[in-house]
Scaffold this motif. Structure first.
Motif, PDB file in Angstrom:
ATOM      1  N   UNK A  50       0.858  -1.167   0.000  1.00  0.00           N
ATOM      2  CA  UNK A  50       0.000   0.000   0.000  1.00  0.00           C
ATOM      3  C   UNK A  50       0.898   1.223   0.000  1.00  0.00           C
ATOM      4  N   UNK A  51       0.511   2.261  -0.714  1.00  0.00           N
ATOM      5  CA  UNK A  51       1.295   3.496  -0.771  1.00  0.00           C
ATOM      6  C   UNK A  51       1.454   4.054   0.647  1.00  0.00           C
ATOM      7  N   UNK A  52       2.681   4.407   1.015  1.00  0.00           N
ATOM      8  CA  UNK A  52       3.013   4.959   2.333  1.00  0.00           C
ATOM      9  C   UNK A  52       2.823   3.969   3.473  1.00  0.00           C
ATOM     10  N   UNK A  53       3.130   2.693   3.245  1.00  0.00           N
ATOM     11  CA  UNK A  53       3.120   1.738   4.339  1.00  0.00           C
ATOM     12  C   UNK A  53       1.792   1.019   4.468  1.00  0.00           C
TER      13      UNK A  53
ATOM     14  N   UNK B  67       0.665   3.563  11.741  1.00  0.00           N
ATOM     15  CA  UNK B  67      -0.032   2.660  10.819  1.00  0.00           C
ATOM     16  C   UNK B  67       0.066   1.208  11.273  1.00  0.00           C
ATOM     17  N   UNK B 329       1.880   9.029  -6.237  1.00  0.00           N
ATOM     18  CA  UNK B 329       2.480   7.718  -6.033  1.00  0.00           C
ATOM     19  C   UNK B 329       3.528   7.384  -7.096  1.00  0.00           C
TER      20      UNK B 329
END
Lengths: 306, 344
Positions: A50-53, B67, B329
């Motif tokens: 996934x983009x950014x972790x 996250x 991205x």
């Protein structure tokens, strides 16, 4: 000896019916703290990044593809073999190997020396080997940095006694990393070899000597083969943690080039945040270590049969 | 950690004073060395809220930890400008209304409508400053007003350079050096960026952010990419260094206190943010960290030396400061490639 074994058997037969229950905590903790995390990483390594972790739950081989194939800066060149990550692995293996060799060269005579002292002084020597390890690894690595830096005490002293004119530039070099790893893991080499040498029956050396073997031959043909399990154990205990180490490379090597440990760290908490690739790199590292241990175990068992 | 003793000490004091206790808790996720312990103790004494704090050393490490499952365990964090934008995009921030903060009006006008949080509904200013580099004047006496010192250094400085372990700031500064826009998706420009960093790497000795001050003080590095306040601290600790404001420009950043989504103690978080908008309190942070606050009326609480500090005052003729941009991205993937190539 026989008496010892006898009691051991008596004890084990008393507890035999309970064996499964007594082993349960061990199995549970290995399962929970080792197997489940490793399986989780194995699964993650086959998921989409996934983009950014983070991960998207779609299976893909992209992480392994990235490890082995180079598609250029923009990802659309014809694919070639990717040397970037292989060279990071190779550099780490080389560093860890250097540290292991250094530990062996210093550790073997040290262990031999300690094992041949009288019981009373033996304890003191063993204590001296372990005392530095009461201090946290980070603190020891930083202290090593202070010690060997260009205008640090070691260089000052060497210049003072006139051995060198210019300071030795050790900091931010591979040699500094190896010194750091060597210093971090030396007892892991000394202690297993010590245990092996202590069990060594010195009448064997005397017998060899009676048969006109010189000292070098005794060491090579008698002592080393007998204590080799200790040497192998020591080498594994130093090599494996050195392989994944990132404190010494970061602090002493300047973190200029990634080692395996820092490459993986970067994927999870660093700038890049590519979890599947970090997981895949870990899996490849784990496989390499397992293959090495497999060959070691096979060599050991063949040695025993012979 | 000293903080723990201070915190428990402060708690004990309030207990003995017979004041209202256990009005709540506050869990802070903060940069290392960025808030004085005394200020946290003051907050506890004023509000009776019990503070705990964990630290991180880069925006990316903070994002990764949150996250990876730490959402819901912290109330506030202190991301930089571009990271606020990213966290809003990821839906990680809670909103507040300006009326909830009695000191909201203290925010300097130029920092209310910021590009990364228009109108300030997720964040308040903490400190702002710049990222550039400092040069040891004992080693090099020449012109340092150019980013060539970092990317194409003179022979005396080659091999004696420490660079921040921060992809965003390194690539932003390299883009300024080349005169190309940030987040460019032009292939020739991206190739040029990659070539520049590959050739610069041979001149660099080390990467490190938390050691950036130490290597300058100890003399391990003669040039260090560094934040302005950290550089002035290094200077005060005895390094004969000068902070550069290059002709090509430099990076400007602002750290912000944000309200995290699922904060366990939202009220405490609001109280803490309000506390930090009080000029006297945020001035204590500025005196400690030596950056600049984004709050009106701090000047009377600041140490006089800060106002004239060379690290806080760009010289005439310096290039413009630029925030690190948030890329899409596709471009970020190329940046990640460039960064890995730089480090392998």
């Amino acid at each position: 000896m026989a008496a010892n074994i006898g009691t051991g058997r008596a004890v084990s037969s008393t507890f035999a019916p309970l064996r499964i229950w007594l082993l349960l905590p061990g199995w549970l903790s290995i399962g929970f703290f080792l197997l489940i995390p490793v399986l989780l990483m194995l699964v993650y390594s086959f998921l989409t990044k996934e983009f950014r972790g983070g991960v998207i739950w779609e299976p893909t081989l992209a992480a392994y593809d990235q490890f082995f194939f180079d598609r250029g800066l923009f990802g659309d060149d014809p694919r070639r073999i990717e040397w970037k990550y292989i060279s990071i692995f190779w550099r780490s293996i080389w560093q860890a190997g250097g540290a292991t060799l250094l530990c062996l060269i210093i550790g073997f005579p040290t262990a031999f020396f300690i094992a041949t002292r009288p019981d009373r002084t033996k304890v003191i020597w063993l204590l001296l080997v372990t005392v530095p390890y009461w201090v946290n690894l980070l603190i020891r690595t930083v202290s090593m940095k202070f010690l060997i830096r260009d205008n640090g005490p070691m260089n000052d002293f060497l210049q003072y006694i006139g051995l060198i004119n210019e300071p030795l530039q050790l900091i931010n070099t591979n040699i500094a990393v190896q010194i750091g790893l060597f210093y971090s893991y030396l007892p892991f080499m000394v202690l297993p070899i010590f245990a092996a040498v202590e069990r060594y029956n010195f009448t064997l050396s005397e017998a060899a000597s009676d048969l006109y073997a010189d000292k070098w031959t005794i060491l090579r043909r008698i002592v080393i083969p007998v204590v080799s399990p200790g040497i192998f154990a020591g080498c594994i205990l130093v090599f494996v943690p050195s392989l994944g180490a990132f404190l010494a490379p970061d602090l002493l090597g300047g973190a200029k080039s990634f080692m395996i440990g820092s490459l993986i760290e970067e994927q999870f908490k660093g700038n890049i945040g590519n979890w599947p690739f970090g997981a895949a790199s870990s899996m490849i590292l784990l496989s390499l270590v397992l293959v090495a241990l497999f060959f070691y175990a096979r060599a050991q068992s063949q040695g025993e049969r012979a | 950690m000293a903080l723990k003793y201070l915190v428990s000490g402060a708690a004990a004091l309030t207990l003995f004073a017979g004041q209202a206790m256990a009005d709540g808790k506050l869990s802070i996720y903060h940069w290392f060395e960025y808030i004085p312990d005394e200020l946290l103790a003051k907050f506890e004494a004023e509000t009776g809220i019990e503070v705990t704090m964990d630290t991180y050393d880069s925006n990316e490490a903070m994002l990764a930890a949150l996250k990876a499952g730490k959402m819901g365990s912290y109330d506030v964090a202190v991301p930089g400008d571009y990271m606020v934008e990213i966290m809003i995009g990821e839906g990680m921030l809670d909103t507040f209304d300006s009326s909830e903060l009695s000191n909201f009006g203290n925010i300097e006008d130029q920092w209310v409508d910021v590009s990364f949080d228009l109108g300030r509904s997720h964040s308040i200013p903490y400190q702002w400053g710049s990222t550039s580099f400092s040069v040891n004047r004992d080693v090099y006496a020449g012109d340092i007003n150019t980013t060539s010192i970092l990317f194409d250094p003179p022979a005396e400085l080659s091999g004696k350079i420490n660079v921040l372990d921060s992809q965003g700031e390194v690539i932003a500064l390299a883009s300024l050096h080349l005169g190309i826009p940030q987040c460019s998706n032009d292939r020739d420009q991206l190739k040029a960026l990659d070539d520049l960093l590959q050739s610069a790497k041979s001149h660099w000795a080390s990467f490190g952010s938390d050691v950036a001050k130490d290597v300058l003080v100890s003399g391990d590095a003669a040039v260090g990419m560094i934040w302005n306040g950290f550089s002035s601290k290094a200077r005060e600790e005895g390094a004969n260094i000068e902070y550069s404001f290059p002709n090509e420009g430099y990076v400007v950043w602002m750290d912000n206190v944000v309200l995290l989504k699922d904060a366990p103690n939202r009220d405490s978080a609001i109280a803490f943010m309000d506390f930090l908008l009080e000029p006297e309190n945020i001035a204590a942070v500025t005196n400690y960290a030596q950056y600049t606050a984004g709050v009106k009326g701090v000047s009377e609480y600041l140490e006089p030396a800060l106002a004239v500090m060379p690290e806080n005052n760009p010289r005439d003729g310096a290039g413009a400061g630029a925030f690190v941009a948030v890329c899409d991205e596709a471009t970020q993937t190329v940046y990640d490639q460039i960064w890995t190539r730089l480090r392998s």
